[in-house]
Structures are given as structure tokens and as C-alpha cells.
Design an enzyme around this catalytic site. Structure first.
Site, short mmCIF file in Angstrom:
data_model
loop_
_atom_site.label_atom_id
_atom_site.label_comp_id
_atom_site.label_asym_id
_atom_site.label_seq_id
_atom_site.Cartn_x
_atom_site.Cartn_y
_atom_site.Cartn_z
N ILE A 81 0.93 -1.07 -0.03
CA ILE A 81 -0.21 0.06 -0.14
C ILE A 81 1.00 1.18 -0.16
O ILE A 81 0.39 2.40 -0.29
CB ILE A 81 -0.83 -0.05 1.17
CG1 ILE A 81 -1.62 -1.32 1.18
CG2 ILE A 81 -1.92 1.18 1.23
CD1 ILE A 81 -2.84 -1.62 -0.04
N HIS A 103 -2.75 -3.93 11.55
CA HIS A 103 -2.71 -3.11 12.86
C HIS A 103 -1.96 -4.08 13.95
O HIS A 103 -2.05 -3.60 15.06
CB HIS A 103 -4.30 -2.88 13.08
CG HIS A 103 -4.80 -1.93 12.13
ND1 HIS A 103 -5.43 -2.32 11.13
CD2 HIS A 103 -4.87 -0.41 11.97
CE1 HIS A 103 -5.83 -1.24 10.24
NE2 HIS A 103 -5.43 -0.21 10.92
N1 GLN Z 1 0.25 5.06 1.29
C1 GLN Z 1 -0.14 5.07 2.63
C2 GLN Z 1 0.65 4.14 3.47
O1 GLN Z 1 0.91 3.02 3.07
C3 GLN Z 1 -1.44 5.01 2.82
C4 GLN Z 1 -1.85 5.34 4.28
C5 GLN Z 1 -3.35 5.28 4.60
O2 GLN Z 1 -4.22 4.65 3.95
N2 GLN Z 1 -3.74 5.60 5.50
O3 GLN Z 1 1.16 4.52 4.60
ZN ZN Z 2 -4.84 2.47 4.61
#
Ligand code: GLN
Ligand code: ZN
Length: 760
Positions: free
Chosen positions: A433, A696
Site C-alpha cells: 500500500i 494493525h
Molecule cells: N500510502 C499510505 C501508506 O501506505 C496509505 C496510508 C493510509 O491509507 N492511511 O502508509
Molecule cells: Zn490504509
């Protein structure tokens, strides 16, 4: 004639986040309970005296909390979730914090967002047999504390209907309203105790009135308040965060002594209340913005309030629109902001003075507040005309956008083909992500650089080293689309805000988020543009290290807007479009630099949803347009990703689809892919990466768990549109667990690919 001024609540965290310091040292066992309670008391007293000094007539009592005011409200009616096994009548401070933060055996009460603010409250847990018993002692003690200082104290309580509504039904299904009679009995006792204490006024907050309230809940108000008021002090029913005009008729007839209206969010609702306002009621006009940081236009307010003052005489009270909990403390403490901008601001302390000025202006005429009015007019005019806030080039650019500028050139299926032609990704491609672990070394480099102790070149070298490490590790893991890892970012909105024109950052503009946690939102004061590239050099460097595609990483316009204090002289939608165009410059530069997979994160799209359903479509339309504008004009072959990290968007799926991102990655693992069913039923048209493990927790998922989740996903998402990725960014994790988890994820991906190849 004199109009009383009052506050619905005050920031309890303190000018210098004193409460945070007290709590955290207590939790670390460095400060004993007596010292904590003494410190909290001193803080309350300081805040009351500040209010008194500013001429506030009625000060809130009970708005202060060691952790959360909704938790406090639960305890006032003796509703401790039985799973903790605590005695509500003898709850200790240690137990209070266990409810808030969990203990060895029990997870904490769940936390969720307080209406449309960034404050998080602890969700009450109701069971069919929940019993209530008033526990007024702590509140009474605070009333006495305030009185000892000579304050006119007005206890503030969350109202019974809102408290009940905000809680979650646990155990066997039942109608929460069935608990109302018992709850009302407890409130009656609480209020009777306040009356016996000699309290004149008590404020009951009923913010749920600003939502779309089901008829059964609406109809429960009148009988409930009819039971409360005979034994209570004078009751002020407070509504905020929106208009309650649709309830005007019955609210005016409610057996309470006053109503508070949010006239900042919903100025127009006055038209529903003022005509024929009952002669036995006070009307508290919430005219100072409790949700934003700009100075009020006192002159205009005086003009607006004059007829109301005429009509109501001293039954008109003046107040901020809502509790000042959502405002930073004191703008005067900002020493690094430039003087012009600083003069436009009003934090909580300044708002007290504005309230006082308004009160004097109404009572004694404009001449009595001539210098304050001149100051307010000057700031207003300066802000209106300042080149700081207005950049004609930004306005021109927005005006000149061709119609449908936000649409991609071709539809998704055509784009997908062009993208695959160069990406040549395997089926079920794997990615992450964006962020990788923020190690102590990374934090140290960034801190040293910010303090000027590390030269720019050395900082760049340190970050490049981190990028290289992240790229090497991703290659070794065998991920398909790589990221640079976001080592250079602490808070993502801060990272972009610092590089965009029109943004400012305070030193002490903290706002409580939950418990001891605070956030310091940037201020968007002017037209937004992007003076120089913000991420291109990092992305380009990352791409130079690998033959695999590196995904550029940006934070989206709606999220940047949502997590900032936004100027109030332009519609939010317009500010959002400006941010979108600034981000678009970055997107185009990334594309030109050869970064042709670009992710634009929008984790805050959902939390920006208006409280009232009727306003949601309008919001989703402009939010979606802003997202699309941020990537407009890119080539069909450039792949746009987005990411959202929450698992409830069954209700906004059409809007999510309308973003038209080529790939969306979402959080799903904790809900066991339940969300995907929504996506499947909706026939979500583009590619989707449901998170296959929860980031998390440090726990490393097993291959079996990941496989099970992906099998479920494959039942509703066609394989050619399914991606594999974690739930969210990995910045809070450590490398060992990240590597183990991603290795498992990649292995399962490979295995599933083979299965697919066989069945094909
Ligand atoms: N690109 C961001 C990360 O990987 C996304 C964070 C988020 O969605 N809050 O930290
Ligand atoms: Zn996120």
C-alpha cells in the site's frame, strides 16, 4: 439588556497539551494517581479562570474528561459493561483507564468517530438487561470545584437519547429504545442531584438531532424530556454539527428552558425557529465557529443578531456553535506564523474574546466595541484582498478546465489492456500500500534534518539508502509492483501540505483526537498550487534501481482537505478542486519521469460524508470529481490506483466505482472479506485488491489464512481483476514481521496462479 454568554465545552487537553503529559506519565507509572488528579484539577481551574477573565457568563462543568466525555456519560448512569466485572458505584481511576484502554483480559471499549469530527469516542455497550443507576458524585465534585472559584457553573451532560443512540447493542438482538425508561430514571436522579446542589442551568447535548433520525427516536424525545424536566435544573437542550429545522415545531414545544442551535453550520435554521419562538425559552445562538480557526466577522454577526436580540431580549444567549473541544487552544502562542496570517486566526482563547465582544456590542451598541470591530473588519478586509490567499492563476486554471476534464480518455477495459501491454503482470499481481517500516534510524534522520542538524545532501543520501533497502527487499520477496516505501514522510498530509502553496503549519495548534492523542491539522488559508515537484525524485530514484514497475505514491485531494482546517471564504468543494489540480501537476510529472503506476490514497473520502443523507450525493459528486481531476490527462496506459482503509462502504460503492481508478486496494481482512460480497453484488467494474492481512497487529498471518481469504475473494471478483496486497501501509510495523507476512502473501499468490493456470 444583557445576553448571557456561555460555552458548550472547552478544550481539555490544555494550552501545552498538559493533560497528555499527565496521562502519559501516569500510564508509565511515573506519576501517581493523586498527582494525576491534582494536575487535572489544576487544569480545569485554569480553564475556568480563563473563561471568567474573558467574561463568559456560564462556564461548562463536566466537559472536562480524563479520557472521553462519552465514557464519562456512561459512568454517570452507572453503565459499566459487565464483561469488565467492575462495580459502577465504586469505580477506581485505574478501572476507568482499563475501560478506555483495555486490560489483560478485556479489550478496550470500541472507539469510533464523534459525528463528522476527528474526535473519537468510546462506544457504550448496551445489553438487553443493562441496568442504570445514577452516579452523580464526580460531577457534583466538579460543580463544587467550579463554584469554589466563584464560577457560575453550568453542568454539561450528553443527553439520554444521544447516549443511548451512540451505544452498540451487544448480545441477543433487542431494540435499544427498550432501555430508555431505565436510562431516563437514572438521568432524572442525576438532574435532581444537580438541582439539590443549587445548579441553575444544565446543558443536555443531543447531537443526534442533526442526523436523519428515525421516527421512533424522534418521538421518544418529548415524553423523555417531560419526565426529566420537573425534577431538573433549567434545561438547555443543545444541538450542533447541523441544522434541526425539521424538528423546530416539537423542539419549541419541548418542556425545556432553552435550545441551543448551531448557526454556523446551519444559519438558515433560524428561520424555522425565530418566528413565534416561545416566550418561556432561552435561545442560545451558536454563532462563533467551534469547528474552525478563523476570526469571526463581528460586524456581520452584530447585524444578523440585532433583530433576534430585539425579539428575545435577554432570552437570547450567545455561544460558539459547538464545544471548543475541536479547536486548538491559543493562536497568540504561535510565534512562527507570519503576522498577517496570525491576525486572521481565532483559536479557543480568541473565540472567548469574540463572544465577549459580541455580547457587549449587542448590549451597548457598536460604539462600545469600536476598536474590536475595527480590528475584526481590518482582518476580514485584509484576508479578502490579500495576495496571500488569492492566486489568480489558480482561479483561471480551474475556470479554463474543459468540460469532462475529469474523465479518462478511454473506458476501463481499453485502459486495462494498454496497461497490461507494457506492465505484463502475472495474474493476481502482488503489491503493497505504500509505506514500509519507519525505523528509528529513519525517524532520527528526519528529525535531524528538520532541526537543521543534517545537511540536505546527507538527508537525501540517507533516504535513498532506505529506498534502496526497500526496493531490494521487495525484489527478494518477489512482489510484482514495487513502492519506494515513504521513508521521507511522517504524516502524509503534512508531507504534501508543507510543499503546497496555500498551506500553513502551526506550532501548537493541537486538537484532541482521543485520550491523550492529538493531531495538528494544517491550515489551508490560500489558493493551493504546487510550486515544485514533491515526490518525483524519490520515485525516480526507486525506479532506477529496479526493472519492475515502481508505483508513485500520493495523498488524494479529499483526504488532504478532510484532515486540514479549511478556509471558510470558499466552498470546500472549490478548495478540493484546487488541491486536485496541484496534485495533477505531480501526477503528470511522475508520468513524464516514467512512473506510470500511480496511487492516489483517499482514506478519508468516507469520513467526509455529510451527516444528513440528503447532502451525501452532492458531496460524493464533488469529492469524486476532485479525485478524478487529480489524475486527469494521464495516458490510458498509465495505471491509477487508489487506496481506502476502512471496511464499511457498502453504502457508497457507486461513488467508489465512479472514481474510476484502475485499481483500488481496500481493507478487508478484519471483516473476513465481508465487504467483498458488496463489491460482488454491485459488480464493481475495475480491478480490486482486498487486503489479505491486517497490518494493525504484529501478528504474521499464516499462508492458510491468506489462502482462505483469497479463495473467498475469487468467488466474487474475477481473477483477471483481482490483486493481492495487505490491508494498509506498513509504516507502524517492524521489518521482520513485514518480510514474513509478505513472503507468505507472495507464496500464496504464486500457488493460486498455478491453480488458475491448471483450471484454465
Ligand atoms: N500510502 C499510505 C501508506 O501506505 C496509505 C496510508 C493510509 O491509507 N492511511 O502508509
Ligand atoms: Zn490504509
Amino acid at each position: 439588556m444583557s445576553h448571557r454568554t456561555h460555552l458548550l465545552g472547552f478544550p481539555r487537553i490544555g494550552a501545552k497539551r498538559e493533560l497528555k503529559a499527565l496521562l502519559e506519565s501516569h500510564w508509565k507509572h511515573e506519576l501517581d494517581e493523586a498527582a494525576l488528579l491534582q494536575g487535572a484539577k489544576a487544569l480545569r481551574q485554569k480553564h475556568w479562570l480563563l473563561q471568567k477573565g474573558a467574561g463568559v457568563a456560564l462556564s461548562p462543568v463536566g466537559d472536562f474528561s480524563l479520557y472521553d466525555h462519552v465514557l464519562d456519560a456512561q459512568l454517570l448512569v452507572g453503565a459499566v459493561p459487565p464483561r469488565f466485572g467492575f462495580d459502577a458505584a465504586a469505580l477506581t481511576t485505574a478501572q476507568y483507564f482499563e475501560l478506555a484502554r483495555g486490560n489483560r483480559d478485556q479489550p478496550a471499549l470500541e472507539m469510533t468517530k464523534w459525528f463528522d469530527t476527528n474526535y473519537h469516542y468510546l462506544v457504550p455497550e448496551w445489553q438487553a438487561d443493562t441496568a442504570f443507576a445514577a452516579q452523580p458524585q464526580r460531577l457534583l465534585a466538579q460543580v463544587r470545584e467550579a463554584r469554589a472559584l466563584g464560577m457560575a457553573a453550568k453542568p454539561v451532560l450528553l443527553g439520554p437519547l444521544s447516549l443511548l443512540w451512540l451505544g452498540k447493542a451487544k448480545g441477543a438482538a433487542f431494540d435499544k429504545l427498550a432501555l430508555l425508561p431505565g436510562l431516563i430514571a437514572a438521568y432524572r436522579e442525576l438532574l435532581a442531584a444537580l438541582r439539590a446542589e443549587g445548579v441553575e442551568w444544565t446543558q443536555l447535548d443531543e447531537p443526534i438531532l442533526a442526523l436523519d433520525l428515525a421516527p421512533a427516536w424522534r418521538d421518544a424525545f418529548a415524553p423523555a424530556y417531560a419526565e426529566l424536566s420537573p425534577h431538573a435544573p433549567k434545561l438547555l437542550l443543545a444541538t450542533y454539527f447541523g441544522g434541526v429545522a425539521e424538528h423546530a415545531a416539537w423542539l419549541k414545544a419541548l418542556p425545556v428552558a432553552g435550545l441551543h442551535l448551531d448557526l454556523v453550520r446551519a444559519p438558515e435554521q433560524l428561520d424555522a425557529f425565530a418566528p413565534g419562538y416561545p416566550a418561556d425559552k432561552v435561545l442560545s445562538a451558536g454563532v462563533i465557529d467551534g469547528r474552525n480557526i478563523w476570526r469571526a466577522d463581528l460586524s456581520a454577526l452584530l447585524q444578523r443578531l440585532a433583530p433576534l436580540a430585539e425579539q428575545l431580549g435577554d432570552r437570547l444567549w450567545l455561544a460558539p456553535s459547538c464545544s471548543l473541544l475541536h479547536c486548538p487552544f491559543d493562536a497568540a502562542a504561535e510565534t512562527a506564523l507570519d503576522a498577517e496570517l496570525k491576525n486572521w486566526l481565532a483559536f479557543a482563547v480568541q473565540k472567548l474574546n469574540e463572544l465577549n465582544t459580541l455580547q457587549r456590542g449587542l448590549a451597548q451598541g457598536r460604539a462600545a466595541i469600536a476598536s474590536e470591530l475595527a480590528g475584526s473588519d481590518f482582518a476580514r478586509e485584509q484576508r479578502r484582498a490579500s495576495p496571500r490567499s488569492h492566486d489568480p492563476a489558480v482561479a483561471r486554471r480551474l475556470a479554463e478546465l474543459p468540460e469532462h476534464a475529469d474523465r479518462r480518455a478511454s473506458a476501463y477495459p481499453i485502459r486495462a489492456e494498454k496497461q497490461q501491454a507494457w506492465l505484463k503482470l502475472p495474474p493476481l499481481p502482488t503489491t503493497t500500500i505504500g509505506s514500509f517500516p519507519q525505523t528509528p534510524a529513519i525517524r532520527a534522520s528526519r528529525a535531524a534534518f528538520k532541526k537543521g542538524e543534517l545537511a540536505a545532501a546527507d538527508y537525501q543520501a540517507a533516504m535513498e539508502q532506505e529506498i534502496e533497502l526497500a526496493i531490494r527487499r521487495q525484489e527478494a520477496l518477489g512482489l510484482d509492483v514495487l513502492v519506494h516505501g515513504e521513508a521521507e514522510r511522517n504524516d502524509m498530509v503534512e508531507y504534501f501540505g508543507e510543499q503546497l502553496a496555500g498551506f500553513a503549519f502551526t506550532q501548537g495548534g493541537w486538537v484532541q483526537s482521543y485520550g491523550s492523542r492529538c493531531v495538528k491539522p494544517p491550515l489551508i488559508y490560500g489558493d493551493v498550487s504546487r510550486p515544485a515537484a514533491m515526490t518525483v525524485s524519490w520515485a525516480r530514484y526507486a525506479q532506477s534501481l529496479s526493472a519492475k514497475p515502481v508505483k508513485g505514491m500520493l495523498t488524494g485531494p479529499v483526504t488532504i482537505l478532510q484532515w486540514s482546517f479549511v478556509r471558510d471564504d470558499l466552498p470546500r468543494s472549490e478548495v478540493c478542486r484546487q488541491i486536485a489540480l496541484a496534485l495533477n501537476d505531480e501526477v503528470r510529472d511522475l508520468e513524464a519521469a516514467g512512473i506510470r503506476v500511480i496511487q492516489i490514497d483517499e482514506p478519508a473520502i468516507r469520513e467526509g460524508l455529510p451527516l444528513k443523507r440528503g447532502q451525501r450525493d452532492g458531496y460524493l459528486a464533488w469529492a469524486g470529481e476532485a479525485f478524478r481531476l487529480s489524475s486527469h490527462g494521464v495516458d490510458d496506459a498509465t495505471q491509477i490506483h487508489t487506496h481506502m482503509c476502512y471496511s464499511e462502504f457498502g453504502d457508497i460503492l457507486p461513488a467508489i466505482a465512479a472514481l474510476d481508478a484502475d485499481v483500488i486496494t481496500i481493507e478487508t481482512s478484519r471483516s473476513d472479506m465481508a465487504l467483498l460480497a458488496d463489491f460482488g453484488r454491485f459488480h464493481y467494474p475495475n480491478a480490486i485488491g482486498p487486503g489479505v492481512y491486517d497490518i494493525h497487529s504484529p501478528r504474521v498471518p499464516t499462508a492458510q489464512e491468506i489462502r482462505a481469504l483469497l479463495r473467498k475473494a475469487l468467488q466474487v471478483i474475477p481473477a483477471e481483476r483481482l490483486w493481492i496486497n495487505p490491508d494498509c501501509g506498513l509504516k507502524t510495523r517492524g521489518w521482520p514481521e513485514v518480510e514474513a507476512a509478505l513472503a507468505a502473501m507472495v507464496a500464496v499468490g504464486r500457488e493460486l496462479r498455478q491453480t488458475l493456470a491448471h483450471t484454465a
